[in-house]
Each structure stands twice: as structure tokens, then as C-alpha cells.
Design an enzyme around this catalytic site. Structure first.
Site, short mmCIF file in Angstrom:
data_model
loop_
_atom_site.label_atom_id
_atom_site.label_comp_id
_atom_site.label_asym_id
_atom_site.label_seq_id
_atom_site.Cartn_x
_atom_site.Cartn_y
_atom_site.Cartn_z
N ASP A 51 0.31 -4.98 -5.02
CA ASP A 51 1.79 -4.88 -4.53
C ASP A 51 2.95 -4.64 -5.47
OD1 ASP A 51 3.75 -4.66 -2.30
OD2 ASP A 51 3.08 -6.60 -1.29
C1 BGC Z 1 5.51 -4.90 0.44
C2 BGC Z 1 4.52 -4.03 0.88
C3 BGC Z 1 4.27 -2.70 0.73
C4 BGC Z 1 4.40 -2.12 -0.16
C5 BGC Z 1 5.08 -0.30 -0.90
C6 BGC Z 1 6.33 -4.37 -0.58
O1 BGC Z 1 7.17 -4.71 -1.64
O2 BGC Z 1 5.31 -5.86 0.10
O3 BGC Z 1 4.11 -4.76 1.77
O4 BGC Z 1 3.35 -1.66 0.72
O5 BGC Z 1 6.34 -2.67 -0.46
O6 BGC Z 1 6.09 -0.45 -0.14
#
Ligand code: BGC
Length: 750
Positions: A293
Site C-alpha cells: 500500500d
Molecule cells: C489506500 C489503498 C489505495 C492506495 C492507492 C492507499 O492510501 O489504502 O486502498 O489503493 O492508497 O490509491
């Protein structure tokens, strides 16, 4: 054309010849795989260590008025072949420019992968994932993901960061809105449906995209419901409740996994070898790639797990991460780590291989621009049939929580006061993570939907009443005045869209601002009150449940939300949604979910005088609305719950039969739910576990006999010694309209 593209075209012609010559050959697939493996082996042999590291690097593009931009440093890296994937690009045109740089200006011309959060739609926005889950309609959920993939792929995207399949039992956590609720079985089915919808049957088709199972793992169980917080749980609970949807996603063929932000039992997920290698690779044989993430490798430093970035990078890659989202840690550190002997080059080669395999499967080596087609994009986005599907899905996602005296459906001749801060809203209605969904001016508000269904606004009175948040009561008098002039008050109230989603935890789940006071004022007018709720999570609604005559939970229903709500309000669609998550009476009851265990001192409401029981002094143990709950304009009667055998052995099946009758006046859809309880186990077992469900439609007076078949496979669990098996003994079976109101029977597993 660069060397590698020439090389790849040649190789792919060979694949083509193979697949045509061998159409009827059973080994065709393995031969195609061999060709792919040879291609990627040869490519890896040509790649320098830096270029392999480049494949593991994912950066976000910013977006400016005229199109996407990439930090100028990233462009330098991109040209050096040090970026493998970019996210947050959207549009065929935008992606083409980056792809051109990768293909034409890097040494090997390896195409980029473009990712984006396409969660519940790309342009045509469907209800938030929790809302879709309330439909319990797997086919529709798959179709919703299919539409999202059609649109996203036409805009140059290859990869969505979805489905979010974290089991969630704490509505304080804002991300409950993104998942499928509290149940493992329902969550598994929905995870599979979404993966199939996004990925289709063949990744090389230009309308399919890679799915990503996120957030691995146990992110849905943060302490105190505060986002990103610590998770500490037994391995039994982890495997029983939080891991199964991830395994289900693999069974459905998911291509990628995303690590979570949390620390699990002391180890942050992005450095967690137990999760990423022992379970994911060695037990489940997952062959796709794992992305972190957003900057979650970097975050292992404040977690107190890594002493600096280099250390974090070493821990992450050695634990099993293949791609670093946005952190730049792999980019800056992997080479040194190899030189220092802390990471083997083979580990990096294997990470790069998994990423290249996905690019190959998408067909990007054959045509790096195959997903970026401006004409297709223009013809695909917001297609009328997609909008119609979004409307259908929105109707199916709505849950009727209360309907005293058949207040709903409303007659089309009624004089309606539409009151509340969300009546004319075209912004919040599409919910968070709504990609490129249009908001103001394009999404259909409740006001527009009701006007369209009624054919005019002559019977509609409107007042905003108040804002979603804040103390302002300026419009209360106006709202009271128009309420008095109407036959029924329909209030559209709820959270703001920004109150649920990432980093949106709340400790108070009441309707915000002065909305409750507005409801109280409306009540005083003596008019029937219908509440239309828009929110991303279970709210605490004891007051509303006492006060309103009817309550319709609509979540964030998406682009066509206002029309779908009007369809339900006027009975053009009979609501059929069922809660995928328990609604508590108050925040103090959280976590509260249906498949809890008993205690040694269970509370019996028949003997309230006994003190030393498991209960609260100030509130019932039971939720306000249980898991699986949802009313219809008609009524269903369950009878004759029978089992074809009183006893069955491990390799047999049993059939459970039940009769359902529509005893009301409307045609309606019902979701029949089957739960099991294992009465005695080598470890204690939940009071109920969902094992099957089935949706049926019945006309008034019609009845149907339904049969569910179970095998011992449906009764397996992690036993005392952590083997995954069924134990013999007595079981209860429950079948009903929700997890509380059920018929009961028994059988024995010999
Ligand atoms: C979130 C994810 C997301 C990623 C990309 C993160 O802050 O937890 O779910 O896919 O950002 O945008």
C-alpha cells in the site's frame, strides 16, 4: 522501434502460431505458458539489475487541468527504465504519453502498467462496495465490476486496486464502506464475483483489467476502529475470519495482492514474511505479484520495525513484497542491498518476473497501447446501458429498515415535502473512491429522481432544513412550514461522503450536525416521516428507529442514486437488500457481529434479575438491526424446515428443505439465509455461521420449496491442533430472513 519491442513482436507471433495450430490440443495452454516463460526468461537475461529493480517501482502521477504530470524526478527515472508502473493516470490520452516514453525512450522499451483505484465504478458510479454487498446479488456485483473494467480499460488502465476484501466488524472504521461487511462466507463470494468481473476470462482482451486483493491482511480489525491502528489477534482468528476472502480471491484467479498498513501481531504487513511468503506463496501458491500500500514500506520506520529506509527495503523484499507503491525505497536501496549481500539478485529477478508476466498476460508486449483508445473511450464511458445497470444495482442495494403501517411505497399522488441536506445533493451521492465519476450536474439527485418519476414537481415541496454538519438551524422554520403543507415528509439525511473511507474513523455514529433535531421538529408536525439515509457505514439509529415511520438505507448509491431511490419510494421497485453488517444500538456495543460465540454465562432475557451474566447494564446485548436484516413491501413466511437425514457421515451430503411463501400484496425478492451452529468443538464455536444463501422472487400467494445441500466440507474449522477439518457431533441448522429470525432444526455428523 526499440530492440525489445521488435523482440516481443517476434516472440508473440510464435505464440500466435502455436495457439492456432494447437487449438484442439489439451496442452495448448501449457505450450502458450512455455512460450511466455521463454520470452520472459530471455528478457530478464537482457535486463540489468537496475532495470529489474525498475520493474518493482510504482509511482503516482499527479493530475493537472490539462492532463497527468509526473514529478520531474520520476520522469528521469522513467527514462532510465527505473519505473515499472504508474498509478492515478486516467484517460487514454494521458496514459499514451507515458507509455510512449517507456516504449520509445528507455533502453529496453518495456511497457508500463497503469493502475488506479476503480472501486465501485470508473465513470458510471455504482453504489459503494458495502451497498453493493447489501444486494447479496453475486451476478449483479460481478456485472458492476465488469462495467468498471470496460470503462477503465477504455481509458488506458490495466489494473485496479480492488476488490477491497477486508472483513470489517467495526463501523467506527471509515473503510467499512469499501468492503463487503462482517461475514466470511458472504465476503468470500463477493470477493470472487468482483475478481471475475474485473478480470473476465482472458486478461489479454482489451476490456479486462488486473484485480488486486487488498489489504492483506487483517486491516479491517484495527484497535478501537482507528484507521492504520495495530492488529493483534490469534492465528486461529486470523485464519478463520480475516484470511478466507484472500484465499477465495486467489481461487477466482486474482492477479495481484496489496499489503496493508497495519502491524499484525507485531510485524507490519509489508515486512511480514509469515503473511507474504509462508501463507501466500507456500500454502496458497499465489503466482501473481504483491504491491505494497501507499508508502507502507517507509511506514515501517515509525512502526518501530525498521531502523531506516534501507532496512525497511530489505525487510519488505525479503518478506515477499514485489512492488513498492510510491515509497521509492526499492528504487533507492535495492541495488546497495544486493551489493551488500543482504538481498539476493535472484529475489529481485523473481519479483520483476512476476510483474513482467502480468504485462505479458495483458498483451502489452504485443501492443503497449492496446488499452488506450480514445475512440473506444468516448464510446464506452457512461454508456446508457451502464447507467441502467448502475440504477438497477442501486435499487438492489437499498435496505428497508423500518416500514410501519406500510408508509412506503408512496402513492404518486401524494403531496411530498422533501427535506434534508442531501435532497438535492449530486456530490456526496456517488461516495468516496469514486474514480472519474461525475458529481455536480451529472449524478442524479433525489430531487431530480423523484421529479422524473412523478413527471413533474408540482406535488413536491422542498427545504434543505439544515446542513449535514454544523449547528445552523436557519431553515428549520421553512422545513416545518412545508412539512405542514404536505401529506408525507421524506427526509434525505446522512453523513457527508468524506466521513467514511480512508482515515475517516468516527467515535460517534449518530447522524451529524442538527439533523436529529430536524427529525424531531418534523415529528412534531404529526406527518408520517420517511427517512432516506445516505452513509458509508452502520450508524446508531435508535432515536430514528423510534421516531420515523419508515427508514430506507441507501448507502452512497452512485451516479443514478436519485432515480433508484425514487423507484423504491414509489414502489416501482420493491426493496430487497439485506444488511451485510450489523447495526449497533450504540457505539459502546462495538464490535458487535452476528457470529459471536457464547460465553460461560450467557444472558437470558427471561431472567434479567440474575446479575452475573454477560451483558450491559444500560443497553441490550442485541443490535438494533441484525446481520442479514432487511424488509420488503411484501411479507414472507418460512415453514417446514426439514433435513433429509438426522445423521450423516463425512463423505455424505445432507439436504435442507424449507418452504417460503409470499404472504403480502407485492411481488418481491427474498434472500433466504442458512446458518449452522456446531454445538461442541475442540475449540469453542460461533453461535451461527452463514453457510448458504439464495435469492428468489415470489408473486403474492406464491410459495416455493428451497433445498440447500451441505457436505462436511461446509463444517470445517481450525480445530484444537489447528488442523482444518470437521468434527463429528451435533449441529443446529437455522434458516430465515435474517440472522435473528430463523427456523431451527438439527442433525448429527457421525
Ligand atoms: C489506500 C489503498 C489505495 C492506495 C492507492 C492507499 O492510501 O489504502 O486502498 O489503493 O492508497 O490509491
Amino acid at each position: 522501434m526499440t530492440r525489445i519491442i521488435k523482440f516481443s513482436v517476434l516472440m508473440l507471433s510464435i505464440v500466435f502460431i502455436f495457439s492456432n495450430c494447437e487449438k484442439n490440443n489439451k496442452n495448448n495452454q501449457s505450450e502458450v505458458d512455455d512460450v511466455m516463460d521463454n520470452f520472459i526468461d530471455s528478457l530478464l537475461q537482457e535486463m540489468t539489475l537496475d532495470e529489474k529493480i525498475g520493474q518493482t517501482v510504482l509511482f503516482s502521477a499527479g493530475w493537472e487541468v490539462t492532463g497527468p504530470t509526473l514529478d520531474s524526478n520520476y520522469v528521469v527515472y522513467l527514462k532510465e527504465g527505473m519505473v515499472g508502473a504508474i498509478f492515478n493516470i486516467h484517460s487514454a490520452k494521458g496514459s499514451k504519453e507515458f507509455q510512449r516514453i517507456a516504449v520509445e525512450e528507455t533502453r529496453l522499451g518495456i511497457p508500463l502498467l497503469f493502475g488506479y483505484d476503480v472501486i465501485h465504478g470508473y465513470k458510471t458510479i455504482f453504489p459503494i462496495s458495502l451497498g453493493e454487498s447489501a444486494s447479496w446479488d453475486l451476478e449483479m456485483i460481478e456485472q458492476s465490476a465488469r462495467v468498471a473494467a470496460e470503462e477503465a480499460s477504455s481509458a488506458g488502465l490495466h489494473w485496479t486496486f480492488a476488490p477491497m476484501i477486508d472483513v470489517t466488524r467495526d463501523p467506527r472504521w471509515g473503510r467499512v464502506s469499501e468492503g463487503s461487511g462482517e461475514d466470511v462466507y458472504l465476503g468470500n463470494q463477493i470477493a470472487m464475483a468482483r475478481v471475475k468481473g474485473f478480470q473476465g476470462d482472458d486478461l489479454s482482451n482489451n476490456n479486462t483489467i488486473l484485480a488486486c486483493a487488498k489489504h492483506y491482511a487483517a486491516y479491517g480489525a484495527p484497535l478501537a476502529g482507528r484507521d492504520y491502528n495495530t492488529v493483534d489477534m490469534s492465528e486461529r482468528e486470523l485464519r478463520t475470519t480475516y484470511l478466507p476472502p484472500f484465499k477465495a480471491a486467489i481461487d477466482a484467479g486474482v492477479s495481484t495482492f496489496m499489503t496493508s498498513f497495519n502491524d499484525l501481531n507485531g510485524i507490519p504487513a509489508s515486512g511480514n514474511k509469515f503473511l507474504l511468503t509462508d501463507i501466500l506463496r507456500n500454502e496458497w501458491n499465489f503466482e501473481g505479484f504483491v504491491v505494497t500500500d501507499y508508502t507502507s514500506i517507509n511506514e515501517m520506520i515509525p512502526h518501530g520495525f525498521s531502523k531506516d529506509e534501507k532496512h525497511a527495503g530489505e525487510q519488505a523484499i525479503n518478506a515477499g513484497v514485489d512492488m513498492d507503491m510510491q515509497g521509492g525505497i526499492f528504487l533507492r536501496n535495492l541495488k546497495t542491498l544486493v551489493e551488500e549481500g543482504k538481498v539476493s539478485e535472484k529475489t529481485i529477478t523473481e519479483a520483476a518476473r512476476k510483474i513482467l508476466v502480468m504485462k505479458y498476460k495483458l498483451g502489452l508486449f504485443e501492443d503497449p497501447y492496446r488499452y488506450a483508445d480514445e475512440e473506444r473511450e468516448a464510446a464506452t464511458l457512461n454508456k446508457p446501458e451502464f447507467l441502467e445497470k448502475a440504477r438497477e444495482m442501486a435499487r438492489k442495494s437499498m435496505v428497508l429498515l423500518k416500514n410501519e403501517n406500510q408508509t412506503l411505497p408512496l402513492s404518486k399522488n401524494t403531496k411530498i415535502a422533501l427535506i434534508g441536506p442531501l435532497v438535492k445533493d449530486e456530490n456526496h451521492i456517488i461516495g468516496s473512491w469514486s474514480a472519474q465519476g461525475d458529481r455536480n450536474g451529472k449524478a442524479v439527485s433525489v430531487f431530480e429522481g423523484v421529479t422524473e418519476i412523478l413527471g413533474s414537481s408540482k406535488n413536491i415541496l422542498y427545504s434543505k432544513g439544515c446542513e449535514i454538519e454544523g449547528e445552523d438551524k436557519t431553515y428549520f422554520n421553512e422545513a416545518i412550514r412545508i412539512a405542514k403543507q404536505s401529506d408525507v415528509v421524506v427526509m434525505v439525511v446522512g453523513e457527508s461522503e468524506g466521513m467514511s473511507g480512508e482515515a475517516r474513523s468516527r467515535t460517534n455514529l449518530d447522524l451529524p450536525g442538527v439533523q436529529k433535531e430536524l427529525i424531531a421538529e418534523m415529528k412534531k408536525t404529526g406527518k408520517p416521516i420517511v427517512l432516506v439515509l445516505m452513509n458509508g457505514r452502520p450508524l446508531t439509529l435508535e432515536y430514528e428507529n423510534k421516531t420515523a415511520d419508515a427508514i430506507l438505507e441507501t448507502w452512497w448509491p452512485g451516479t443514478m442514486g436519485g432515480l433508484a431511490i425514487a423507484d423504491v419510494l414509489f414502489g416501482d421497485y420493491n426493496p430487497s437488500g439485506k444488511l451485510p453488517i450489523t447495526f449497533p444500538r450504540n457505539v459502546g456495543q462495538i464490535p458487535i457481529f452476528y457470529n459471536a460465540k457464547n460465553t460461560g454465562r450467557p444472558y437470558d432475557p427471561k431472567t434479567p434479575e440474575i446479575t452475573y451474566r454477560s451483558r450491559y447494564l444500560d443497553v441490550a446485548n442485541t443490535p438494533l438491526y441484525p446481520f442479514g436484516y432487511g424488509l420488503s413491501y411484501t411479507s414472507f413466511e418460512y415453514s417446514n424446515l426439514t433435513i433429509n437425514k438426522a445423521e450423516f457421515s463425512l463423505n455424505e451430503t445432507i439436504n435442507i428443505n424449507v418452504t417460503i411463501k409470499n404472504t403480502g400484496k407485492y411481488k418481491g425478492e427474498e434472500t433466504i439465509q442458512l446458518y449452522v451452529q456446531d454445538l461442541v468443538g475442540s475449540v469453542t464455536r460461533p453461535l451461527k455461521e452463514l453457510k448458504r444463501f439464495k435469492k428468489i422472487t415470489l408473486t403474492p400467494n406464491q410459495s416455493k420449496n428451497i433445498t440447500f445441500t451441505l457436505t462436511a466440507e461446509d463444517l470445517v474449522f481450525y480445530t484444537y491442533d489447528m488442523s482444518f477439518k470437521a468434527e463429528t457431533g451435533e449441529f443446529k441448522i437455522f434458516v430465515g430472513t435474517n440472522s435473528r429470525d430463523v427456523l431451527e432444526n438439527k442433525f448429527i455428523l457421525k
